[in-house]
Write an enzyme that holds these catalytic residues in place. Structure first.
Site, mmCIF file in Angstrom:
data_model
loop_
_atom_site.group_PDB
_atom_site.id
_atom_site.type_symbol
_atom_site.label_atom_id
_atom_site.label_comp_id
_atom_site.label_asym_id
_atom_site.label_seq_id
_atom_site.Cartn_x
_atom_site.Cartn_y
_atom_site.Cartn_z
ATOM 1 N N ASP A 166 -72.272 70.540 33.651
ATOM 2 C CA ASP A 166 -70.972 69.950 34.037
ATOM 3 C C ASP A 166 -71.125 68.446 34.251
ATOM 4 O O ASP A 166 -70.294 67.652 33.806
ATOM 5 C CB ASP A 166 -70.345 70.652 35.255
ATOM 6 C CG ASP A 166 -71.218 70.710 36.498
ATOM 7 O OD1 ASP A 166 -72.441 70.400 36.419
ATOM 8 O OD2 ASP A 166 -70.678 71.063 37.574
ATOM 9 N N SER A 212 -71.943 78.329 45.624
ATOM 10 C CA SER A 212 -71.031 77.233 45.992
ATOM 11 C C SER A 212 -70.393 77.344 47.363
ATOM 12 O O SER A 212 -69.200 77.092 47.534
ATOM 13 C CB SER A 212 -69.890 77.124 44.972
ATOM 14 O OG SER A 212 -70.374 76.536 43.837
ATOM 15 N N ASP A 266 -67.649 73.480 40.604
ATOM 16 C CA ASP A 266 -67.420 74.361 41.757
ATOM 17 C C ASP A 266 -66.043 74.131 42.371
ATOM 18 O O ASP A 266 -65.305 75.064 42.682
ATOM 19 C CB ASP A 266 -68.498 74.120 42.820
ATOM 20 C CG ASP A 266 -69.889 74.177 42.225
ATOM 21 O OD1 ASP A 266 -70.023 74.716 41.114
ATOM 22 O OD2 ASP A 266 -70.825 73.681 42.866
ATOM 23 N N ASN A 278 -81.490 74.251 49.696
ATOM 24 C CA ASN A 278 -80.437 73.340 50.170
ATOM 25 C C ASN A 278 -80.472 72.073 49.316
ATOM 26 O O ASN A 278 -81.425 71.295 49.376
ATOM 27 C CB ASN A 278 -80.691 73.017 51.653
ATOM 28 C CG ASN A 278 -79.568 72.187 52.229
ATOM 29 O OD1 ASN A 278 -79.050 71.277 51.579
ATOM 30 N ND2 ASN A 278 -79.188 72.509 53.442
HETATM 31 P P1 ADP Z 1 -74.501 76.171 47.754
HETATM 32 O O1 ADP Z 1 -75.121 76.507 46.446
HETATM 33 O O2 ADP Z 1 -74.206 77.405 48.552
HETATM 34 O O3 ADP Z 1 -73.326 75.276 47.636
HETATM 35 P P2 ADP Z 1 -75.779 73.957 49.156
HETATM 36 O O4 ADP Z 1 -77.208 73.823 49.573
HETATM 37 O O5 ADP Z 1 -75.211 72.943 48.260
HETATM 38 O O6 ADP Z 1 -75.640 75.415 48.536
HETATM 39 O O7 ADP Z 1 -74.844 73.984 50.453
HETATM 40 C C1 ADP Z 1 -75.148 74.808 51.560
HETATM 41 C C2 ADP Z 1 -74.687 74.102 52.818
HETATM 42 O O8 ADP Z 1 -73.255 74.255 52.982
HETATM 43 C C3 ADP Z 1 -75.279 74.717 54.082
HETATM 44 O O9 ADP Z 1 -76.551 74.183 54.363
HETATM 45 C C4 ADP Z 1 -74.257 74.288 55.127
HETATM 46 O O10 ADP Z 1 -74.462 72.946 55.501
HETATM 47 C C5 ADP Z 1 -72.943 74.371 54.347
HETATM 48 N N1 ADP Z 1 -72.299 75.689 54.584
HETATM 49 C C6 ADP Z 1 -72.272 76.751 53.761
HETATM 50 N N2 ADP Z 1 -71.618 77.802 54.325
HETATM 51 C C7 ADP Z 1 -71.224 77.385 55.544
HETATM 52 C C8 ADP Z 1 -70.507 78.003 56.636
HETATM 53 N N3 ADP Z 1 -70.082 79.251 56.596
HETATM 54 N N4 ADP Z 1 -70.287 77.246 57.730
HETATM 55 C C9 ADP Z 1 -70.734 75.972 57.794
HETATM 56 N N5 ADP Z 1 -71.405 75.338 56.812
HETATM 57 C C10 ADP Z 1 -71.651 76.043 55.709
HETATM 58 P P1 NG1 Z 2 -74.400 75.045 43.372
HETATM 59 O O1 NG1 Z 2 -75.181 76.096 42.793
HETATM 60 O O2 NG1 Z 2 -73.175 75.527 44.038
HETATM 61 O O3 NG1 Z 2 -75.227 74.228 44.239
HETATM 62 C C1 NG1 Z 2 -74.488 72.969 41.629
HETATM 63 C C2 NG1 Z 2 -73.446 71.876 41.401
HETATM 64 C C3 NG1 Z 2 -72.582 72.173 40.168
HETATM 65 C C4 NG1 Z 2 -73.438 72.502 38.951
HETATM 66 C C5 NG1 Z 2 -74.480 73.585 39.315
HETATM 67 C C6 NG1 Z 2 -75.441 73.866 38.191
HETATM 68 C C7 NG1 Z 2 -72.510 70.704 43.346
HETATM 69 C C8 NG1 Z 2 -71.494 70.716 44.416
HETATM 70 N N1 NG1 Z 2 -72.563 71.766 42.549
HETATM 71 O O4 NG1 Z 2 -73.855 74.138 42.109
HETATM 72 O O5 NG1 Z 2 -71.743 71.074 39.905
HETATM 73 O O6 NG1 Z 2 -74.065 71.361 38.426
HETATM 74 O O7 NG1 Z 2 -75.248 73.206 40.457
HETATM 75 O O8 NG1 Z 2 -74.776 74.302 37.059
HETATM 76 O O9 NG1 Z 2 -73.270 69.761 43.249
#
Ligand code: ADP
Ligand code: NG1
Length: 456
Positions: free
Chosen positions: A51, A145, A190, A233
């Site tokens: 993306d 996401s 996302d 994370n």
């Molecule tokens: P993802 O792939 O799930 O988007 P990220 O690592 O980008 O993974 O984001 C995860 C972060 O989003 C967590 O560390 C937290 O800071 C935030 N988060 C996710 N779910 C919750 C929730 N239910 N309440 C508060 N923060 C959340």
């Molecule tokens: P997740 O898996 O939700 O962390 C991330 C990126 C997307 C996309 C995918 C890989 C963000 C918010 N999301 O998603 O845009 O690049 O990885 O396809 O950075």
């Protein structure tokens, strides 16, 4: 006609969950919420890490979401409390510019990203104060996401609290841009699916301009999500941004090799457009121009005739300044190949040949191999889980989302779902006590869900 997010009756939210959120709200703020905002997580069926290179992706919204209960307050602050006590309370002033410290990512910064996006869009110096309870059931840091669902919920809540109106497309674009304030340079998949999803249909998401087209998944198979139970994370590590940067550098190197003026080119899709080439031609171009050995900074600067300072400021992100080597050949080859697989996947769904399920499964398997071998965004646990899923009856299985942990998505013939889940449980979850404890929320069937909405 661009449509706005729907306003629905709160009574349709799962009553037990609504009750918990309401009670937490009353206990914390001494009154009832005025409205709720809800935004789903997603599972990406195919089109990984493309993306942000400008290519289309094919996700669907999942049932799991972030739900926020909100009422306005007169304290000129945003007050946040979470039903999960692991996420500590926060109170932030909203009478000036919202500040986000990307060096120190905290959960509520994702919420502030959504707030800041709306503040900037409308140039609102004094935002309405909001008292909020956040409740989420998207597994965090697992490729589904959770972070974007939180950003989208916050954007929607801030729009409503400040009596503004925006289309779903505008909200998706604002939230995609504003989530980058935490430091990860995501592509927008996302937030787009979180707003544009419709129940019953996966979507092809195209960028510039942003559009979502229904993709009818074949009858006779379902998608099963399984979490490998390793969290990644994104904001707290540099894996993701290193890939973004490698693709940006590969863009410059390919453009340079073909004599294109590369000033405005930052995405691999732009090189294809400029050259009017097919994706297959682009894969051949990568093989011809880029070598498989990692590139050093010195080599890149020499080829592009730029200084080391220009390299750092124009091509690298804040958290990739110390990276010494860049795998350009492998990353670009994955991107062009994966972009072609997305189009083939959509084509198979549209034309619906008798052997659709096998063809889609094959594309998912090729996607996983490319993510694992060329993009190197898998991990041993995820590879093991994908293998187990295939041995347990899936026709296709692949990592979904950013990777380096998190979930696999498997395409399973409908009549084999129960035996599939049993076999995966026995082979992956039960032998390990930590995984066994997480299994209930880690292995589930997912159907295409609806998009973000306000509930009154
Ligand atoms: P993802 O792939 O799930 O988007 P990220 O690592 O980008 O993974 O984001 C995860 C972060 O989003 C967590 O560390 C937290 O800071 C935030 N988060 C996710 N779910 C919750 C929730 N239910 N309440 C508060 N923060 C959340
Ligand atoms: P997740 O898996 O939700 O962390 C991330 C990126 C997307 C996309 C995918 C890989 C963000 C918010 N999301 O998603 O845009 O690049 O990885 O396809 O950075």
């Amino acid at each position: 006609m661009p449509s706005n997010p729907p306003k629905l009756q709160a009574a349709v939210i799962n009553s037990k969950r609504l009750q918990i959120v309401k009670e937490t709200f009353e206990l914390k703020y001494g009154g009832l919420p005025l409205f709720y905002a809800c935004a789903p997580g997603r599972v990406n069926l195919i089109g990984e890490h493309i993306d942000y290179c400008g290519y289309s992706v094919l996700p669907m919204a999942i049932e799991q979401n972030i739900l926020v209960a909100i009422s306005m307050n007169k304290s000129e602050t945003i007050q946040l409390t979470n039903t999960n006590t692991a996420y500590e309370d926060a109170t932030v002033s909203c009478s000036g510019d919202i500040a986000i410290d990307r060096a120190n990512p905290k959960w509520f910064y994702y919420f502030l990203c959504g707030v800041k996006g709306i503040q900037e869009k409308f140039g609102i110096p004094h935002l309405a104060g909001m008292s909020c309870v956040v409740d989420g059931n998207v597994p965090p840091s697992s490729g589904l996401s959770s972070s974007s669902a939180l950003v989208c919920c916050a954007g929607l809540a801030t729009m409503e609290a400040n009596k503004k109106s925006l289309s779903k497309v505008a909200l998706a674009e604002i939230c995609a841009k504003s989530e980058r304030y935490v430091g990860t340079e995501g592509g927008g998949m996302d937030q787009s699916i979180s707003f544009l999803a419709e129940k019953g249909s996966a979507k092809l998401i195209e960028f510039e301009p942003l559009r979502a087209t229904d993709v009818q998944l074949p009858d006779g198979a379902v998608f099963v999500i399984s979490n490998c139970c390793v969290q990644m994370n994104k904001a707290a590590s540099s894996h993701y941004n290193i890939r973004v940067v490698e693709c940006r550098i590969a863009t410059k190197m390919l453009a340079h090799a073909r004599g294109l003026r590369s000033n405005g080119l930052l995405k691999l899709a732009q090189v294809q457009t400029e050259l009017r080439a097919s994706l297959e031609d682009m894969v051949s171009l990568v093989d011809e121009v880029l070598h498989p050995e990692p590139y050093s900074r010195e080599e890149i600067c020499k080829v592009l005739a730029i200084t080391s300072e220009q390299f750092s400021s124009e091509l690298l992100s804040a958290n990739t300044q110390d990276v010494k080597h860049f795998k350009l050949h492998q990353r670009a080859k994955h991107v062009y190949g994966e972009a072609a697989r997305v189009l083939r996947f959509k084509g198979v769904c549209d034309s619906g040949p008798a052997e659709s399920i096998q063809l889609l499964g094959d594309l998912m398997n090729q996607s996983h191999a490319s993510c694992r071998d060329l993009y190197e965004c898998s991990c041993p646990e995820l590879d093991q889980l994908v293998e187990i899923c295939l041995k347990s009856g899936a026709v296709g299985s692949r990592l979904t989302g950013a990777g380096w942990g998190g979930c696999a998505v498997s395409m399973v013939p409908s009549d084999k779902v129960q035996s599939f889940q049993r076999a995966v449980r026995e082979a992956y979850y039960l032998p390990d006590s930590c995984r066994a404890a997480m299994e209930k929320h880690s292995l589930f069937v997912s159907k295409p869900g609806g998009g973000a909405a306000i509930y009154l």
